[in-house]
Design a protein around this motif. Sequence first.
Motif, PDB file in Angstrom:
ATOM      1  N   SER A  30       0.818  -1.218   0.000  1.00 13.41           N
ATOM      2  CA  SER A  30       0.000   0.000   0.000  1.00 13.41           C
ATOM      3  C   SER A  30       0.849   1.264   0.000  1.00 13.41           C
ATOM      4  CB  SER A  30      -0.948   0.010   1.196  1.00 13.41           C
ATOM      5  OG  SER A  30      -0.254   0.249   2.402  1.00 13.41           O
ATOM      6  N   SER A  31       2.121   1.135   0.366  1.00 10.03           N
ATOM      7  CA  SER A  31       3.002   2.315   0.352  1.00 10.03           C
ATOM      8  C   SER A  31       3.288   2.783  -1.070  1.00 10.03           C
ATOM      9  CB  SER A  31       4.307   2.009   1.081  1.00 10.03           C
ATOM     10  OG  SER A  31       5.029   1.004   0.382  1.00 10.03           O
ATOM     11  N   GLN A  32       2.981   1.960  -2.070  1.00  8.24           N
ATOM     12  CA  GLN A  32       3.185   2.322  -3.472  1.00  8.24           C
ATOM     13  C   GLN A  32       1.909   2.867  -4.106  1.00  8.24           C
ATOM     14  OE1 GLN A  32       4.520  -1.377  -5.089  1.00  8.24           O
ATOM     15  NE2 GLN A  32       6.570  -1.174  -4.226  1.00  8.24           N
ATOM     16  N   CYS A  33       0.901   3.115  -3.294  1.00  9.15           N
ATOM     17  CA  CYS A  33      -0.394   3.586  -3.787  1.00  9.15           C
ATOM     18  C   CYS A  33      -0.705   4.984  -3.264  1.00  9.15           C
ATOM     19  CB  CYS A  33      -1.502   2.629  -3.360  1.00  9.15           C
ATOM     20  SG  CYS A  33      -1.292   0.958  -3.982  1.00  9.15           S
ATOM     21  N   ILE A  34      -1.378   5.765  -4.090  1.00 10.38           N
ATOM     22  CA  ILE A  34      -1.768   7.124  -3.719  1.00 10.38           C
ATOM     23  C   ILE A  34      -3.292   7.218  -3.809  1.00 10.38           C
ATOM     24  CG2 ILE A  34      -1.543   9.576  -4.258  1.00 10.38           C
ATOM     25  CD1 ILE A  34       1.111   8.694  -5.755  1.00 10.38           C
ATOM     26  N   ILE A  48       2.097   3.744  -8.150  1.00  6.07           N
ATOM     27  CA  ILE A  48       3.235   4.538  -8.630  1.00  6.07           C
ATOM     28  C   ILE A  48       3.861   3.957  -9.893  1.00  6.07           C
ATOM     29  CG2 ILE A  48       3.763   5.499  -6.365  1.00  6.07           C
ATOM     30  CD1 ILE A  48       6.096   3.533  -6.170  1.00  6.07           C
ATOM     31  N   TYR A  49       3.637   2.680 -10.171  1.00  7.35           N
ATOM     32  CA  TYR A  49       4.163   2.064 -11.388  1.00  7.35           C
ATOM     33  C   TYR A  49       3.115   2.026 -12.494  1.00  7.35           C
ATOM     34  CZ  TYR A  49       8.006   0.702  -8.394  1.00  7.35           C
ATOM     35  OH  TYR A  49       9.066   0.717  -7.517  1.00  7.35           O
ATOM     36  N   GLY A  50       2.055   2.774 -12.335  1.00  4.85           N
ATOM     37  CA  GLY A  50       0.989   2.819 -13.328  1.00  4.85           C
ATOM     38  C   GLY A  50      -0.223   2.046 -12.872  1.00  4.85           C
ATOM     39  N   GLY A  51      -1.350   2.450 -13.375  1.00  6.32           N
ATOM     40  CA  GLY A  51      -2.594   1.776 -13.029  1.00  6.32           C
ATOM     41  C   GLY A  51      -3.445   2.625 -12.100  1.00  6.32           C
ATOM     42  N   GLU A  52      -4.728   2.643 -12.391  1.00  3.76           N
ATOM     43  CA  GLU A  52      -5.708   3.356 -11.586  1.00  3.76           C
ATOM     44  C   GLU A  52      -6.743   2.341 -11.108  1.00  3.76           C
ATOM     45  OE1 GLU A  52      -5.998   6.812 -10.992  1.00  3.76           O
ATOM     46  OE2 GLU A  52      -4.033   7.090 -11.917  1.00  3.76           O
TER      47      GLU A  52
END
Length: 117
Positions: A30-34, A48-52
């Motif tokens: 979850s630390s890679q998500c905004i 952060i590496y793409g994808g919504e």
Amino acid sequence: MASRRSACHNWRYSVGPRIFKIIEKNKLGSSQCIPRLAGEKLYQVSHIYGGEFVVDLRAKTCSCRRWNLCGIPCPHAISAIFQRCKNPITYVDECYKLETYMKAYEPVIHPIPSMNQ
């Protein structure tokens, strides 16, 4: 049944140790998500590496479908849960909770003395 019933008395959390380990792994992801609030309990989460992804905390769903399929919040959902300052364990499906586990293993199977009985 008796050994599983007694094993759950050693659980430290309201979910089993295997489920807790999965949640901890998803917390790291979850630390890679905004997360961005899109509505009441509705979030748009960017990786952060793409994808919504669309996370609905009320319906307990994520557009990645991992949460829908297994009942354990995915990293996208956990990032939205943390945004609300909540505990991800409260969003785990009821089938993984201690109370449900205890109900499943509550019946006692009485032993039979011999094969002919």
